[in-house]
Design a protein around this motif. Sequence first.
Motif, PDB file in Angstrom:
ATOM      1  N   VAL A  95       0.973  -1.258   0.093  1.00  0.00           N
ATOM      2  CA  VAL A  95       0.138   0.002   0.067  1.00  0.00           C
ATOM      3  C   VAL A  95       0.931   0.982   0.070  1.00  0.00           C
ATOM      4  O   VAL A  95       0.580   2.221  -0.541  1.00  0.00           O
ATOM      5  N   ALA A  96       1.973   1.011   0.716  1.00  0.00           N
ATOM      6  CA  ALA A  96       2.751   2.215   0.812  1.00  0.00           C
ATOM      7  C   ALA A  96       3.549   2.649  -0.575  1.00  0.00           C
ATOM      8  O   ALA A  96       3.892   3.786  -0.966  1.00  0.00           O
ATOM      9  N   LYS A  97       3.846   1.579  -1.188  1.00  0.00           N
ATOM     10  CA  LYS A  97       4.499   1.959  -2.391  1.00  0.00           C
ATOM     11  C   LYS A  97       3.415   2.495  -3.619  1.00  0.00           C
ATOM     12  O   LYS A  97       3.803   3.432  -4.482  1.00  0.00           O
ATOM     13  N   HIS A  98       2.009   2.115  -3.473  1.00  0.00           N
ATOM     14  CA  HIS A  98       1.096   2.859  -4.101  1.00  0.00           C
ATOM     15  C   HIS A  98       0.949   4.310  -3.798  1.00  0.00           C
ATOM     16  O   HIS A  98       1.020   5.127  -4.746  1.00  0.00           O
ATOM     17  N   VAL A  99       1.004   4.533  -2.595  1.00  0.00           N
ATOM     18  CA  VAL A  99       0.838   6.024  -2.172  1.00  0.00           C
ATOM     19  C   VAL A  99       2.262   6.743  -2.821  1.00  0.00           C
ATOM     20  O   VAL A  99       2.066   7.945  -3.021  1.00  0.00           O
ATOM     21  N   VAL A 100       3.212   6.438  -2.307  1.00  0.00           N
ATOM     22  CA  VAL A 100       4.541   6.888  -2.930  1.00  0.00           C
ATOM     23  C   VAL A 100       4.599   7.208  -4.271  1.00  0.00           C
ATOM     24  O   VAL A 100       5.010   8.165  -4.705  1.00  0.00           O
ATOM     25  N   ARG A 101       4.280   6.311  -5.058  1.00  0.00           N
ATOM     26  CA  ARG A 101       4.298   6.280  -6.326  1.00  0.00           C
ATOM     27  C   ARG A 101       3.391   7.445  -7.002  1.00  0.00           C
ATOM     28  O   ARG A 101       3.985   8.312  -7.895  1.00  0.00           O
ATOM     29  N   ASN A 102       2.101   7.857  -6.370  1.00  0.00           N
ATOM     30  CA  ASN A 102       1.308   8.837  -6.935  1.00  0.00           C
ATOM     31  C   ASN A 102       1.780  10.222  -6.100  1.00  0.00           C
ATOM     32  O   ASN A 102       1.422  11.228  -6.747  1.00  0.00           O
ATOM     33  N   ALA A 103       2.388  10.179  -5.117  1.00  0.00           N
ATOM     34  CA  ALA A 103       2.944  11.300  -4.411  1.00  0.00           C
ATOM     35  C   ALA A 103       4.316  11.529  -4.590  1.00  0.00           C
ATOM     36  O   ALA A 103       4.690  12.778  -4.270  1.00  0.00           O
ATOM     37  N   ALA A 104       4.907  11.237  -5.680  1.00  0.00           N
ATOM     38  CA  ALA A 104       6.289  11.286  -5.842  1.00  0.00           C
ATOM     39  C   ALA A 104       6.499  12.652  -6.593  1.00  0.00           C
ATOM     40  O   ALA A 104       7.500  13.406  -6.368  1.00  0.00           O
TER      41      ALA A 104
END
Length: 323
Positions: free
Chosen positions: A235-244
């Motif tokens: 889940v954290a990877k999905h969040v980071v990818r969009n907030a990057a």
Amino acid sequence: MNVLRILAKRVAMGVVVAWTVLTTVFLLFSLTDDWVLDGQEGLLRFAHRDGAQAEAAVEEMTQQYLASRGLDRPIAEQYVDWMGNMATLDWGYSLSTGEAVAPLLLRATGRTLAYVLPALVVAFGAGLSIGLYAAMNRGSWTGRFGVGIAYLLFAVPGFWVGGMVFSLQWGDHIDRIDPVIAYSPLLYEQLLPVVLTATVLLGGYVSYARAHSLEYVPATFITLVEAKGATRVRVAKHVVRNAAIPFFSMLFTEAVGLLVLAVFVIEVLFGIEGFGLLLLEAVNARDVPVLLGGTVFVIVFGVLGNIVQDVSYAVLDPKVNAV
């Protein structure tokens, strides 16, 4: 995205900025009082009691000083020569030390990067981790504690922390920690500068990572990922990818201003012979070749940072049109 167009656009912008900044620096040092010359004149007048003798000595010294620095020519001629030298990378020699300017700047820049790059890695990793954790665990005391510590470190002046370190006393000795520095140069020449530089950046990284992650944590697609049984790391990877994307924008732009201030303070405090200390000494000595060459270095780093930022946008999100 056309990489060549981005490169050409950034380079053209860099050329305009370079010309503007170099011209401003040149005029500031050409049209203001020369404090180095004034200091030498004061010493001569103090050494010669006889007024006529003092005037003759001052006149001779002034002529030699101006000729040695090429300042005895019309300012327009000086400007054309200096700008031509900057454009051809023929930066000449330092007026203070006599060393070639380009190798001098390269050596100082390498010393600065030796602690700035590790500090960037530490601040980026810690800031992203703390901000992401706080966003995904809203209301938890651990998340609030991490954010609070990051803000506290950001608020504490680095020069004060460094000054406190250098004021420590050991046992019954009244001396400062110079003997300790001799036995642990890695601590005081590398680790402490890395830590203090990282704390300058940490608060901003935590704030941006938390704010941009909060935009996506409650998003529908994140809820769907969680419903499918994804782990917290997934889940954290999905969040980071969009907030990057907005986070990387902060990494390459706002961090530059903070780093410039931190570099000058830290290098003066710890006596690090890096880029910031070199420029400060050049200002004190009115060493124009070093100042103009250093200005070119700063502009080149700025242009490269913008190019990396634009390319990273396309890598993180191919739909972004960075041109």
